[in-house]
Design an enzyme around this catalytic site. Structure first.
Site, mmCIF file in Angstrom:
data_model
loop_
_atom_site.group_PDB
_atom_site.id
_atom_site.type_symbol
_atom_site.label_atom_id
_atom_site.label_comp_id
_atom_site.label_asym_id
_atom_site.label_seq_id
_atom_site.Cartn_x
_atom_site.Cartn_y
_atom_site.Cartn_z
ATOM 1 N N ASP A 1 49.805 -68.678 -37.485
ATOM 2 C CA ASP A 1 48.374 -69.003 -37.614
ATOM 3 C C ASP A 1 48.263 -70.439 -38.136
ATOM 4 O O ASP A 1 49.016 -70.838 -39.023
ATOM 5 C CB ASP A 1 47.705 -68.023 -38.603
ATOM 6 C CG ASP A 1 46.200 -67.958 -38.433
ATOM 7 O OD1 ASP A 1 45.685 -66.861 -38.124
ATOM 8 O OD2 ASP A 1 45.526 -69.005 -38.629
ATOM 9 N N ASN B 1 37.694 -68.849 -26.837
ATOM 10 C CA ASN B 1 39.006 -68.186 -26.880
ATOM 11 C C ASN B 1 39.936 -68.609 -25.742
ATOM 12 O O ASN B 1 41.150 -68.536 -25.876
ATOM 13 C CB ASN B 1 38.819 -66.672 -26.956
ATOM 14 C CG ASN B 1 38.300 -66.263 -28.334
ATOM 15 O OD1 ASN B 1 38.192 -67.118 -29.212
ATOM 16 N ND2 ASN B 1 37.995 -65.001 -28.531
ATOM 17 N N HIS C 230 37.107 -53.739 -20.874
ATOM 18 C CA HIS C 230 36.934 -53.493 -22.311
ATOM 19 C C HIS C 230 35.678 -54.274 -22.686
ATOM 20 O O HIS C 230 35.735 -55.388 -23.199
ATOM 21 C CB HIS C 230 38.153 -53.978 -23.102
ATOM 22 C CG HIS C 230 37.958 -53.860 -24.591
ATOM 23 N ND1 HIS C 230 37.746 -52.666 -25.235
ATOM 24 C CD2 HIS C 230 37.927 -54.809 -25.570
ATOM 25 C CE1 HIS C 230 37.593 -52.868 -26.526
ATOM 26 N NE2 HIS C 230 37.693 -54.160 -26.758
HETATM 27 N N1 LIG Z 1 40.910 -55.806 -27.614
HETATM 28 C C1 LIG Z 1 40.396 -55.093 -28.605
HETATM 29 O O1 LIG Z 1 40.275 -53.865 -28.505
HETATM 30 C C2 LIG Z 1 39.976 -55.800 -29.846
HETATM 31 C C3 LIG Z 1 39.921 -57.158 -29.853
HETATM 32 N N2 LIG Z 1 39.536 -57.835 -30.977
HETATM 33 C C4 LIG Z 1 39.510 -59.299 -30.875
HETATM 34 O O2 LIG Z 1 40.630 -59.839 -31.570
HETATM 35 C C5 LIG Z 1 40.331 -61.198 -31.947
HETATM 36 C C6 LIG Z 1 40.685 -61.422 -33.413
HETATM 37 O O3 LIG Z 1 39.833 -60.683 -34.254
HETATM 38 P P1 LIG Z 1 39.972 -60.810 -35.859
HETATM 39 O O4 LIG Z 1 41.398 -60.730 -36.259
HETATM 40 O O5 LIG Z 1 38.996 -59.881 -36.450
HETATM 41 O O6 LIG Z 1 39.482 -62.315 -36.076
HETATM 42 P P2 LIG Z 1 39.815 -63.258 -37.331
HETATM 43 O O7 LIG Z 1 38.832 -64.388 -37.295
HETATM 44 O O8 LIG Z 1 39.896 -62.444 -38.563
HETATM 45 O O9 LIG Z 1 41.275 -63.819 -37.011
HETATM 46 C C7 LIG Z 1 41.559 -64.661 -35.943
HETATM 47 C C8 LIG Z 1 42.687 -65.583 -36.375
HETATM 48 O O10 LIG Z 1 43.138 -66.339 -35.248
HETATM 49 C C9 LIG Z 1 43.610 -67.555 -35.785
HETATM 50 N N3 LIG Z 1 43.820 -68.585 -34.778
HETATM 51 C C10 LIG Z 1 42.920 -69.415 -34.201
HETATM 52 N N4 LIG Z 1 43.558 -70.257 -33.354
HETATM 53 C C11 LIG Z 1 44.863 -69.945 -33.386
HETATM 54 C C12 LIG Z 1 46.021 -70.464 -32.742
HETATM 55 N N5 LIG Z 1 45.949 -71.485 -31.871
HETATM 56 N N6 LIG Z 1 47.220 -69.904 -33.016
HETATM 57 C C13 LIG Z 1 47.336 -68.890 -33.902
HETATM 58 N N7 LIG Z 1 46.256 -68.352 -34.536
HETATM 59 C C14 LIG Z 1 45.042 -68.881 -34.294
HETATM 60 C C15 LIG Z 1 42.530 -67.938 -36.796
HETATM 61 O O11 LIG Z 1 42.992 -68.949 -37.687
HETATM 62 C C16 LIG Z 1 42.276 -66.600 -37.461
HETATM 63 O O12 LIG Z 1 43.053 -66.431 -38.621
HETATM 64 C C17 LIG Z 1 38.844 -61.401 -31.608
HETATM 65 O O13 LIG Z 1 38.738 -62.067 -30.365
HETATM 66 C C18 LIG Z 1 38.308 -59.986 -31.494
HETATM 67 O O14 LIG Z 1 37.173 -59.897 -30.682
HETATM 68 C C19 LIG Z 1 39.202 -57.204 -32.136
HETATM 69 C C20 LIG Z 1 39.259 -55.828 -32.189
HETATM 70 C C21 LIG Z 1 39.601 -55.010 -31.045
HETATM 71 C C1 LIG Z 2 36.028 -55.732 -31.185
HETATM 72 C C2 LIG Z 2 36.416 -54.868 -30.074
HETATM 73 O O1 LIG Z 2 36.633 -55.317 -28.968
HETATM 74 C C3 LIG Z 2 36.498 -53.446 -30.293
HETATM 75 O O2 LIG Z 2 36.578 -52.977 -31.444
HETATM 76 O O3 LIG Z 2 36.431 -52.690 -29.302
#
Ligand SMILES: NC(=O)C1=CN([C@@H]2O[C@H](COP(=O)(O)OP(=O)(O)OC[C@H]3O[C@@H](n4cnc5c(N)ncnc54)[C@H](O)[C@@H]3O)[C@@H](O)[C@H]2O)C=CC1
Ligand SMILES: CC(=O)C(=O)O
EC number: 1.1.1.27
Length: 335
Positions: A43, A104, A184
């Site tokens: 990170d 993203n 999703h």
């Molecule tokens: N597919 C799914 O079912 C789910 C997807 N998500 C997604 O996961 C993603 C992350 O969510 P959270 O962890 O809650 O967000 P968060 O904001 O808590 O963490 C994201 C992290 O990514 C880091 N980051 C940014 N650019 C980066 C890079 N170039 N290299 C490494 N790290 C980098 C940030 O510094 C931050 O610490 C979001 O897009 C969210 O929508 C969340 C829950 C479920």
């Molecule tokens: C944030 C998200 O994509 C989920 O919880 O389904």
């Protein structure tokens, strides 16, 4: 109960890109159920990264986990057995997953530049949203074989679906076989016609759950779950942490488990979730699913919507490139 240290897989590394709420929860889940020798966290927020590594490390010193956790670089992550991408912006209350795309996609593109050259054996798992679109672009950006790039897709939605159906049918969630398929996101749909309790179709085991009102309630619950949780606590993390950790296990153990995953669908021209066998090489093969007429239409509508978003993003990328080239030419002209 005696403290038994479960054997992790020999010398296998899982790299987690992004150690915010989702990345750190996944890391914690991997420590609690060790399946690899090392978890690498990456990170750019170095203070956060160091603090997460220290805090997670503290959870490994009590003798229960044989998985080491450390901070790493993108370059090191590119050599891992599995790279899980959780880096990126998350939705605020009321925001859609698609609204995160521009931010993203930039982050995703920079991650691949920083990881290069990526090991040809790495399995890439996308979690960041909008996961289907990012999975689509990650195929091109990574240069990995098609089968090695997958998104968690509707695995989480399907877990949520099992949860609500289990309550309504009064059986254990593990006895429900039902998938949310497609995006999703908002255009996801439930494959009701192939859902079973044990081996009995819903039409036999619980026909009352197939009324229009219940179907609507269940699909609204499943589609709206993330929004409701985010409105109350700002993120979702435990559900996806568990889903992603399970998928890592299926890969490292070559378990040939069937899950609804996001991967490229040649007939539809995009990545979206359909059932697939998952193993050490990633997507081992798709598992055909019989859809009824309504579900087939929902699948096609969903794919059309995703293709439109991809086309829009590709247009933006080529405009950005043109602008960069023009600026470079202007600079050269001034020199
Ligand atoms: N597919 C799914 O079912 C789910 C997807 N998500 C997604 O996961 C993603 C992350 O969510 P959270 O962890 O809650 O967000 P968060 O904001 O808590 O963490 C994201 C992290 O990514 C880091 N980051 C940014 N650019 C980066 C890079 N170039 N290299 C490494 N790290 C980098 C940030 O510094 C931050 O610490 C979001 O897009 C969210 O929508 C969340 C829950 C479920
Ligand atoms: C944030 C998200 O994509 C989920 O919880 O389904």
């Amino acid at each position: 109960m005696a403290d038994r240290i479960p054997e992790p897989r020999l010398q296998q590394t899982i790299a987690i890109i992004g150690c915010g709420d989702v990345g750190s929860t996944l890391a914690y889940t991997l420590i609690q159920n060790p399946i690899c020798s090392e978890v690498l966290l990456v990170d750019p927020k170095t203070e956060l990264l160091e603090a997460q590594v220290r805090d997670l490390g503290d959870a490994t010193y009590g003798g229960r986990s044989a998985t080491r956790i450390r901070a790493g670089t993108h370059k090191e992550a590119g050599q891992a057995d599995i790279v899980v991408v959780t880096a990126g912006a998350k939705q605020k209350t009321g925001e859609s997953r698609i609204s995160l795309l521009t931010r993203n996609l930039h982050i995703l593109s920079s991650i691949f530049t920083d990881m290069a050259p990526i090991s040809p054996h790495t399995i890439l798992m996308l979690v960041a949203n909008p996961v289907d679109i990012l999975t689509h672009f990650a195929r091109k950006l990574s240069g990995l074989p098609e089968s090695q790039v997958l998104g968690t897709g509707t695995s989480l939605d399907s877990a949520r679906l099992k949860g609500i159906l289990a309550k309504k049918a009064d059986v254990a969630a593990s006895s429900i076989n039902a998938y949310v398929l497609g995006e999703h996101g908002d255009s996801q749909f439930i494959a009701w016609s192939s859902a079973t309790i044990g081996t009995s179709p819903f039409s036999l085991a619980c026909p009352n759950l197939l009324s229009a009102a219940i179907k609507r309630e269940v699909s609204e619950h499943t589609r709206g779950a993330a929004g409701a949780i985010i409105a109350a606590k700002g993120c979702t993390a435990y559900g996806i942490g568990n889903v992603a950790a399970s998928l890592c296990k299926y890969i490292l153990y070559d378990s040939r488990t069937v899950r609804p995953l996001s991967f490229y669908q040649p007939a539809l021209g995009c990545c979206l979730s359909m059932p697939a066998v998952i193993g050490r090489k990633g997507i081992v093969r798709p598992v055909p699913v019989k859809l009824d007429e309504t579900e087939q239409k929902e699948l096609e509508d969903c794919a059309r919507g995703l293709r439109e978003v991809i086309a829009g993003a590709e247009e933006e990328i080529s405009k950005d490139k043109e602008m960069e080239e023009t600026m470079e030419k202007d600079l050269v002209g001034k020199e």
